[in-house]
Motif scaffolding. Structure first.
Motif, PDB file in Angstrom:
ATOM      1  N   SER A 209      45.322  32.125  57.006  1.00  0.00           N
ATOM      2  CA  SER A 209      46.048  31.227  57.900  1.00  0.00           C
ATOM      3  C   SER A 209      47.480  31.725  57.948  1.00  0.00           C
ATOM      4  N   PRO A 210      47.988  32.154  59.105  1.00  0.00           N
ATOM      5  CA  PRO A 210      49.313  32.787  59.146  1.00  0.00           C
ATOM      6  C   PRO A 210      50.421  31.813  58.776  1.00  0.00           C
ATOM      7  N   GLY A 211      51.516  32.387  58.284  1.00  0.00           N
ATOM      8  CA  GLY A 211      52.681  31.578  57.986  1.00  0.00           C
ATOM      9  C   GLY A 211      53.405  31.180  59.257  1.00  0.00           C
ATOM     10  N   LYS A 212      54.128  30.067  59.202  1.00  0.00           N
ATOM     11  CA  LYS A 212      54.802  29.542  60.381  1.00  0.00           C
ATOM     12  C   LYS A 212      56.234  29.194  60.039  1.00  0.00           C
ATOM     13  N   GLN A 213      57.111  29.472  60.980  1.00  0.00           N
ATOM     14  CA  GLN A 213      58.517  29.133  60.880  1.00  0.00           C
ATOM     15  C   GLN A 213      58.921  28.448  62.186  1.00  0.00           C
ATOM     16  N   ARG A 214      59.350  27.212  62.066  1.00  0.00           N
ATOM     17  CA  ARG A 214      59.699  26.396  63.239  1.00  0.00           C
ATOM     18  C   ARG A 214      58.518  26.255  64.189  1.00  0.00           C
ATOM     19  N   GLY A 215      57.340  26.171  63.619  1.00  0.00           N
ATOM     20  CA  GLY A 215      56.136  25.966  64.397  1.00  0.00           C
ATOM     21  C   GLY A 215      55.565  27.223  65.022  1.00  0.00           C
ATOM     22  N   GLN A 216      56.203  28.386  64.843  1.00  0.00           N
ATOM     23  CA  GLN A 216      55.738  29.632  65.417  1.00  0.00           C
ATOM     24  C   GLN A 216      55.188  30.541  64.319  1.00  0.00           C
ATOM     25  N   PRO A 217      54.039  31.197  64.557  1.00  0.00           N
ATOM     26  CA  PRO A 217      53.514  32.134  63.536  1.00  0.00           C
ATOM     27  C   PRO A 217      54.429  33.337  63.380  1.00  0.00           C
ATOM     28  N   VAL A 218      54.665  33.718  62.129  1.00  0.00           N
ATOM     29  CA  VAL A 218      55.550  34.841  61.824  1.00  0.00           C
ATOM     30  C   VAL A 218      54.881  35.720  60.777  1.00  0.00           C
ATOM     31  N   ARG A 219      55.449  36.907  60.597  1.00  0.00           N
ATOM     32  CA  ARG A 219      54.962  37.841  59.568  1.00  0.00           C
ATOM     33  C   ARG A 219      55.601  37.477  58.244  1.00  0.00           C
ATOM     34  N   VAL A 220      54.772  37.352  57.214  1.00  0.00           N
ATOM     35  CA  VAL A 220      55.248  36.914  55.905  1.00  0.00           C
ATOM     36  C   VAL A 220      54.779  37.918  54.853  1.00  0.00           C
ATOM     37  N   ALA A 221      55.718  38.301  53.974  1.00  0.00           N
ATOM     38  CA  ALA A 221      55.382  39.197  52.866  1.00  0.00           C
ATOM     39  C   ALA A 221      54.771  38.393  51.735  1.00  0.00           C
ATOM     40  N   PHE A 222      53.760  38.979  51.115  1.00  0.00           N
ATOM     41  CA  PHE A 222      53.030  38.304  50.052  1.00  0.00           C
ATOM     42  C   PHE A 222      52.712  39.340  48.980  1.00  0.00           C
ATOM     43  N   SER A 223      52.558  38.898  47.748  1.00  0.00           N
ATOM     44  CA  SER A 223      52.205  39.813  46.655  1.00  0.00           C
ATOM     45  C   SER A 223      51.247  39.114  45.708  1.00  0.00           C
ATOM     46  N   VAL A 224      50.317  39.896  45.137  1.00  0.00           N
ATOM     47  CA  VAL A 224      49.338  39.358  44.187  1.00  0.00           C
ATOM     48  C   VAL A 224      49.216  40.324  43.021  1.00  0.00           C
ATOM     49  N   PRO A 225      49.052  39.788  41.806  1.00  0.00           N
ATOM     50  CA  PRO A 225      48.753  40.638  40.651  1.00  0.00           C
ATOM     51  C   PRO A 225      47.252  40.768  40.459  1.00  0.00           C
ATOM     52  N   ILE A 226      46.793  41.961  40.208  1.00  0.00           N
ATOM     53  CA  ILE A 226      45.369  42.240  39.949  1.00  0.00           C
ATOM     54  C   ILE A 226      45.260  42.808  38.553  1.00  0.00           C
ATOM     55  N   THR A 227      44.547  42.103  37.693  1.00  0.00           N
ATOM     56  CA  THR A 227      44.441  42.471  36.285  1.00  0.00           C
ATOM     57  C   THR A 227      43.134  43.221  36.040  1.00  0.00           C
ATOM     58  N   PHE A 228      43.258  44.352  35.359  1.00  0.00           N
ATOM     59  CA  PHE A 228      42.089  45.148  34.979  1.00  0.00           C
ATOM     60  C   PHE A 228      41.961  45.078  33.463  1.00  0.00           C
ATOM     61  N   VAL A 229      40.843  44.489  32.999  1.00  0.00           N
ATOM     62  CA  VAL A 229      40.614  44.324  31.562  1.00  0.00           C
ATOM     63  C   VAL A 229      39.223  44.818  31.243  1.00  0.00           C
ATOM     64  N   LEU A 230      39.113  45.667  30.185  1.00  0.00           N
ATOM     65  CA  LEU A 230      37.811  46.148  29.729  1.00  0.00           C
ATOM     66  C   LEU A 230      37.185  45.111  28.801  1.00  0.00           C
ATOM     67  N   GLN A 231      35.912  44.862  29.020  1.00  0.00           N
ATOM     68  CA  GLN A 231      35.207  43.907  28.151  1.00  0.00           C
ATOM     69  C   GLN A 231      34.446  44.639  27.065  1.00  0.00           C
TER      70      GLN A 231
END
Length: 231
Positions: A209-231
């Protein structure tokens, strides 16, 4: 039998004295040769001095002849060819002159003029990337669904498993106005194999769902951490 010599018969008894006398004489002769001075007698010139006039030879100044370039070739002669056409040819087409005068009922299409400044402003608004907006982008199902999707989509690289590489890779991306993920890049790396797998998973994210600024869809930067763990 022991050999006996008489002193007065010994020839070497005056040897040292004779050597000293010889050295003294030779030294004296050398000193006398260095100290002797010879006087120069008056020189007399015999004959007459004849002066000879030397003619100054004038050397002519010569210059190398300049080789003139050959003249350019004459331009090609243009031959005019006249095609004689008979006068009895009839022309079917007639020249039509339209009336260009406008009245009150004439419709005029006016194309709006966009200035360069307005065009730059529109391009900047389209390319602008926000970091905090009124409505942040949302993954379908929320943050919990995003974590579940990442966990199910990750395939631990075999080379990383063999080398026992673990860690947390941070990936940054942009959620566009249409909700699709673009411009994914690594902002914190652990291992090339893990980074490649993290980028693959992020690029496979479904539409947000796109981000909105003043009711208009805009481009938004996002970041996520991905964890790699050996079992």
């Amino acid at each position: 039998m022991q050999v006996k010599k008489y002193p007065y018969c010994d020839l070497n008894r005056y040897r040292g004295l004779l050597i000293e006398v010889g050295l003294i004489l030779s030294l004296g002769i050398c000193l006398l040769a260095f100290e002797t001075k010879t006087t120069v007698k008056k020189s007399e010139i015999t004959g007459s001095i004849v002066t000879q006039d030397i003619d100054n030879e004038i050397i002519p100044i010569t210059r190398q002849e300049q080789v003139k370039p050959p003249p350019p070739p004459p331009p090609p002669r243009v031959v005019e060819v006249l095609n004689i056409v008979s006068d009895d040819i009839e022309i079917d087409e007639e020249l039509e002159i339209e009336d260009t005068e406008a009245d009150d009922q004439t419709a005029i299409d006016i194309t709006p003029v966009v200035t360069a400044y307005e065009q730059e402003q529109e391009e900047e608004e389209e390319e602008q990337i926000f970091y905090i907006v009124e409505e942040m982008p949302e993954f379908p199902g929320g943050e919990l669904a995003l974590r579940k999707f990442l966990a199910n989509s990750i395939k631990y690289p075999v080379i990383a498993q063999e080398n026992g590489v673990e860690g947390k890779v941070y990936v940054s991306f942009v959620v566009g106005k249409d909700g699709y993920v673009t411009n994914a890049r690594i902002i914190r790396s652990v291992d090339p194999s893990l980074d490649k797998e993290a980028l693959r998973v992020v690029n496979s994210l479904p539409q947000w769902s796109p981000g909105k600024q003043r009711g208009q869809p805009v481009r938004v930067a996002f970041s996520v951490p991905i964890t790699f763990v050996l079992q």
